[in-house]
Every structure is written in structure tokens, then in C-alpha cells.
Design a protein around this motif. Structure first.
Motif, mmCIF file in Angstrom:
data_model
loop_
_atom_site.group_PDB
_atom_site.id
_atom_site.type_symbol
_atom_site.label_atom_id
_atom_site.label_comp_id
_atom_site.label_asym_id
_atom_site.label_seq_id
_atom_site.Cartn_x
_atom_site.Cartn_y
_atom_site.Cartn_z
ATOM 1 N N GLN A 1 0.974 -5.657 -10.125
ATOM 2 C CA GLN A 1 0.098 -5.502 -11.361
ATOM 3 C C GLN A 1 -0.289 -4.047 -11.418
ATOM 4 O O GLN A 1 -0.914 -3.729 -12.322
ATOM 5 N N PHE A 2 -0.219 -3.400 -10.435
ATOM 6 C CA PHE A 2 -0.501 -1.775 -10.622
ATOM 7 C C PHE A 2 0.095 -1.083 -11.515
ATOM 8 O O PHE A 2 1.298 -1.039 -11.355
ATOM 9 N N ARG A 3 -0.529 -0.484 -12.393
ATOM 10 C CA ARG A 3 0.304 0.142 -13.532
ATOM 11 C C ARG A 3 0.623 1.519 -13.241
ATOM 12 O O ARG A 3 1.539 2.259 -14.325
ATOM 13 N N LYS A 4 0.088 2.153 -12.268
ATOM 14 C CA LYS A 4 0.370 3.441 -12.144
ATOM 15 C C LYS A 4 1.584 3.532 -10.850
ATOM 16 O O LYS A 4 1.497 2.485 -10.140
ATOM 17 N N PRO A 5 2.194 4.608 -10.864
ATOM 18 C CA PRO A 5 3.308 4.628 -9.611
ATOM 19 C C PRO A 5 2.518 4.523 -8.350
ATOM 20 O O PRO A 5 1.475 5.078 -8.073
ATOM 21 N N ILE A 6 3.258 3.905 -7.539
ATOM 22 C CA ILE A 6 2.783 3.583 -5.931
ATOM 23 C C ILE A 6 3.989 4.347 -5.257
ATOM 24 O O ILE A 6 5.284 3.997 -5.320
ATOM 25 N N VAL A 7 3.757 5.429 -4.408
ATOM 26 C CA VAL A 7 4.515 5.950 -3.398
ATOM 27 C C VAL A 7 4.306 5.417 -1.921
ATOM 28 O O VAL A 7 2.989 5.813 -1.655
ATOM 29 N N ALA A 8 5.186 5.202 -1.373
ATOM 30 C CA ALA A 8 5.016 4.941 0.182
ATOM 31 C C ALA A 8 5.311 6.080 1.044
ATOM 32 O O ALA A 8 6.583 6.384 0.975
ATOM 33 N N ALA A 9 4.594 6.291 1.926
ATOM 34 C CA ALA A 9 5.170 7.301 2.844
ATOM 35 C C ALA A 9 5.117 6.735 4.253
ATOM 36 O O ALA A 9 4.110 6.604 4.856
ATOM 37 N N VAL A 10 6.415 6.162 4.760
ATOM 38 C CA VAL A 10 6.463 5.337 5.776
ATOM 39 C C VAL A 10 6.769 6.433 6.856
ATOM 40 O O VAL A 10 7.805 6.870 7.220
ATOM 41 N N ASN A 11 5.522 6.263 7.882
ATOM 42 C CA ASN A 11 5.757 7.439 9.037
ATOM 43 C C ASN A 11 6.271 6.742 9.998
ATOM 44 O O ASN A 11 6.398 7.659 11.062
ATOM 45 N N GLY A 12 6.217 5.625 10.225
ATOM 46 C CA GLY A 12 6.806 4.755 11.590
ATOM 47 C C GLY A 12 7.097 3.474 11.336
ATOM 48 O O GLY A 12 7.473 3.081 10.125
ATOM 49 N N PRO A 13 7.153 2.570 12.226
ATOM 50 C CA PRO A 13 7.811 1.249 12.074
ATOM 51 C C PRO A 13 6.619 0.479 10.995
ATOM 52 O O PRO A 13 5.873 0.670 10.919
ATOM 53 N N ALA A 14 7.513 -0.334 10.433
ATOM 54 C CA ALA A 14 7.327 -1.388 9.200
ATOM 55 C C ALA A 14 7.628 -2.635 9.712
ATOM 56 O O ALA A 14 8.941 -2.806 9.305
ATOM 57 N N LEU A 15 6.915 -3.593 9.753
ATOM 58 C CA LEU A 15 7.240 -4.991 10.242
ATOM 59 C C LEU A 15 6.681 -5.913 9.367
ATOM 60 O O LEU A 15 5.601 -5.615 8.445
ATOM 61 N N GLY A 16 7.349 -7.112 9.104
ATOM 62 C CA GLY A 16 6.891 -8.323 8.268
ATOM 63 C C GLY A 16 6.516 -7.687 7.029
ATOM 64 O O GLY A 16 6.945 -7.198 6.218
ATOM 65 N N LEU A 17 5.019 -8.261 6.476
ATOM 66 C CA LEU A 17 4.346 -7.832 5.304
ATOM 67 C C LEU A 17 4.249 -6.288 4.838
ATOM 68 O O LEU A 17 4.430 -5.804 3.900
ATOM 69 N N GLY A 18 4.447 -5.564 6.140
ATOM 70 C CA GLY A 18 4.449 -4.046 6.122
ATOM 71 C C GLY A 18 5.521 -3.560 5.489
ATOM 72 O O GLY A 18 5.816 -2.547 4.650
ATOM 73 N N ALA A 19 6.751 -4.280 5.782
ATOM 74 C CA ALA A 19 8.092 -3.970 5.137
ATOM 75 C C ALA A 19 8.331 -4.557 3.865
ATOM 76 O O ALA A 19 9.013 -3.903 3.046
ATOM 77 N N ALA A 20 7.786 -6.003 3.881
ATOM 78 C CA ALA A 20 8.309 -6.640 2.512
ATOM 79 C C ALA A 20 7.652 -6.126 1.373
ATOM 80 O O ALA A 20 8.106 -6.146 0.159
ATOM 81 N N LEU A 21 6.359 -5.266 1.710
ATOM 82 C CA LEU A 21 5.845 -4.562 0.417
ATOM 83 C C LEU A 21 6.335 -3.437 -0.411
ATOM 84 O O LEU A 21 6.326 -3.161 -1.272
ATOM 85 N N LEU A 22 7.507 -3.115 0.815
ATOM 86 C CA LEU A 22 8.157 -1.636 0.183
ATOM 87 C C LEU A 22 8.840 -1.799 -1.286
ATOM 88 O O LEU A 22 8.714 -0.794 -2.066
ATOM 89 N N PRO A 23 9.693 -2.881 -1.680
ATOM 90 C CA PRO A 23 10.057 -3.091 -2.581
ATOM 91 C C PRO A 23 9.380 -2.982 -3.970
ATOM 92 O O PRO A 23 9.457 -2.751 -5.179
ATOM 93 N N LEU A 24 8.012 -3.313 -3.689
ATOM 94 C CA LEU A 24 6.887 -3.403 -4.960
ATOM 95 C C LEU A 24 6.336 -1.747 -5.140
ATOM 96 O O LEU A 24 5.556 -1.824 -6.063
#
Length: 308
Positions: free
Chosen positions: A146-169
């Protein structure tokens, strides 16, 4: 597992201690001095710091949110961490920030859910706590949807589970070439979260999504980029500088243009994402509310899960 259940919390503590005692101590000892200095430096230089598990920096035109957890290891997510991220995002939604940059301090992006936190509560009152946990995740994930402004993710290292699943959002995902991605839900007896049952097949096809969500295949940053989970892979030595340069280019765009552009691309799928989130959390309630679900997490911890 039956003996653990019969012994209540003392049994859980013994399993957790046995599973994580030696390896946990070794992991703590192996934390690099650089990461510790960086964590200390970020906290010391952030004059507006007011959170325990995240660092929030109000930059020129954007809000920078960094995971830097004290209540959990490896930037894992428990209700306290999730509430802090939601609070920072709510502030960014109403101030003059044009976008949110989500990152992490140290060499790990996010290792998903904090299962040590969850298992201690599940064994106290399984049904009640499973509902509470799933609702916490539902609210947290909806804050991204529901966040209306852009969200940019800077993935500096391993992303697992919920940490990876959130990325398409998120709207843009830049990854360090050394980062890797994994959703090993089946190995700890969990069903998908963060709308990944909807977003993963949509962005990478059903076969690849099944491989990630059912078998827990690990993706390199380059593979994640080729499958559409990552927008672009950046060189490790200049990762932070490259991210900041690109964010500055984005915040140079008019704020109305950014919001309207995101709305055009996201509004058609917003309802579908909310429904997927709802379905996934109902499934989590059933799984975590069962004795099999609790045992699966305990067995996962007992095996000594591969942490970042």
C-alpha cells in the motif's frame, strides 16, 4: 520432538541451545571487525536515530532505512523489527520524501523470520500465537503493498525467506554481486509469505517459482537478475556509491511524476497482492497452529540452519 513438547519451554530452550550453542558462538566470533565498526559508525553518526533495530536517515529527497538489528541476529525479522520498519515507512509516506531506500548495515541484507523468537512463543500457546504472528506479517507486508511512493531495495548481501520474498513488492532492486537469494520454506515447514506465491510465478514463470518456493534453490545475484527478481547487479567495490548516485537521479524527478508512475504500474495488481497476502497468512496460521508446524521449526533449528 515429543519429548520437547512434553517438557514445555525448558525443552525448547535445550533444543535451541543444543542447535545453536556451539555454532551460534562460532558465528558471533566470526563476525568481522569491519562490520562491527561500520555498525557503530552508522549509529554514532545518525543524530536522529530513535529505533533499536533499524537506522533511519532523512536524506535530501528520500528516507534511508537500514536494518541493523540488536534484538535478533543476521537482520532477521521479528514483530519488533517489523513494527519499526512500518513506523519509519509511515513517516516517509507523509513527509516530503520522494522515495524510500531500504538497505542494511553490515554484510547481510535480511535472513527472513526470527525463528528463535517465534518458536518460544508457539510452544506457549500455539493457536493464539500462530494467529498473532501471521497477522503481524500480514500487516507488515500490506505496508509495502500500500506504500504509494517508490521503494528502492539495495541488497548488500544474502536475502533469505521473507527478506527475499519482499523484493518484488519493491519498485527497484539493486543487488551487490556477492548477494544471494533463497526461500527455503519447505526446509523449515513453512508456506510462502510476502505474496511470493503470486509474485514469483508472475515475474519468473511457474517452473522457476516452484523451484525456489518448494525446493529452496539458492540463486546468485546474476541468476536473480536474469529471472527478474533483481533490477540490476552492481559491482561490490562500488556498490554503495553506485546506489547513492542512482537514487539521486531518481529524486531529481518530480515527486508527483514518481507517485503517479508507480500508481499506473501497481494499482492494477494491488488488490490481487492484498488477496494473496491474506491467503498466505491464513495458510501460515494453519501450519504454525499445528503440532507438525512447530516440530518442523524445532527440527530446522536443531539441524543448525545455514545462516548468512
Amino acid at each position: 520432538m515429543e519429548a520437547v513438547a512434553a517438557n514445555g519451554m525448558s525443552g525448547v530452550q535445550s533444543v535451541v541451545t543444543g542447535a545453536t550453542g556451539a555454532t551460534g558462538k562460532r558465528r558471533l566470533e566470526e563476525r568481522s571487525a569491519f562490520d562491527k565498526r561500520l555498525r557503530f559508525s552508522v549509529r554514532q553518526t545518525e543524530s536522529a536515530y530513535r529505533y533499536r533495530d533499524i537506522v533511519v536517515k532523512k536524506q535530501d529527497g528520500f528516507t534511508h532505512i537500514l536494518l541493523s538489528t540488536k534484538s535478533s541476529e543476521n537482520n532477521t525479522l521479528n514483530p519488533e523489527v517489523m513494527k519499526e520498519i512500518q513506523s519509519a515507512m509511515a513517516t516517509a509516506a507523509s513527509d516530503d520524501s520522494k522515495l524510500v531506500l531500504l538497505g542494511a548495515v553490515g554484510s547481510v541484507f535480511c535472513c527472513g523470520l526470527d525463528f528463535l523468537y517465534f518458536i518460544r512463543r508457539l510452544t506457549d500457546d500455539r493457536k493464539k500465537e500462530s494467529i498473532k504472528m501471521a497477522e503481524t506479517i500480514r500487516t507488515f507486508v500490506n505496508s509495502f503493498i500500500q506504500f504509494r511512493k517508490p521503494i528502492v531495495a539495495a541488497v548488500n548481501g544474502p536475502a533469505l525467506g521473507l527478506g527475499a520474498a519482499l523484493l518484488p513488492l519493491c519498485d527497484v532492486v539493486w543487488a551487490n554481486e556477492k548477494a544471494w537469494f533463497q526461500t527455503p520454506y519447505a526446509s523449515y515447514g513453512q508456506t510462502p509469505d510476502a505474496c511470493s506465491s503470486f509474485t514469483f510465478p508472475r515475474i519468473m514463470g511457474l517452473a522457476s517459482a516452484n523451484e525456489l518456493l518448494l525446493s529452496g534453490r539458492k540463486l546468485t545475484a546474476q541468476e536473480a537478475g536474469s529471472k527478474g527478481l533483481v533490477s540490476q547487479v552492481l559491482w561490490p567495490g562500488t556498490f554503495t556509491q553506485e546506489v547513492m548516485l542512482r537514487v539521486k537521479e531518481l529524486v531529481a524527478v518530480d515527486s508527483l511524476v514518481l507517485r503517479e508512475s508507480k500508481a499506473l504500474m501497481r494499482n492494477t495488481s494491488r488488490s490481487a497482492l492484498e488477496q494473496a497476502n491474506e491467503r498466505e497468512c491464513e495458510s501460515l496460521k494453519r501450519v504454525w497452529g499445528s503440532s507438525q508446524g512447530t516440530d518442523a521449526i524445532l527440527q530446522y533449528l536443531q539441524r543448525g540452519p545455514e545462516l548468512c
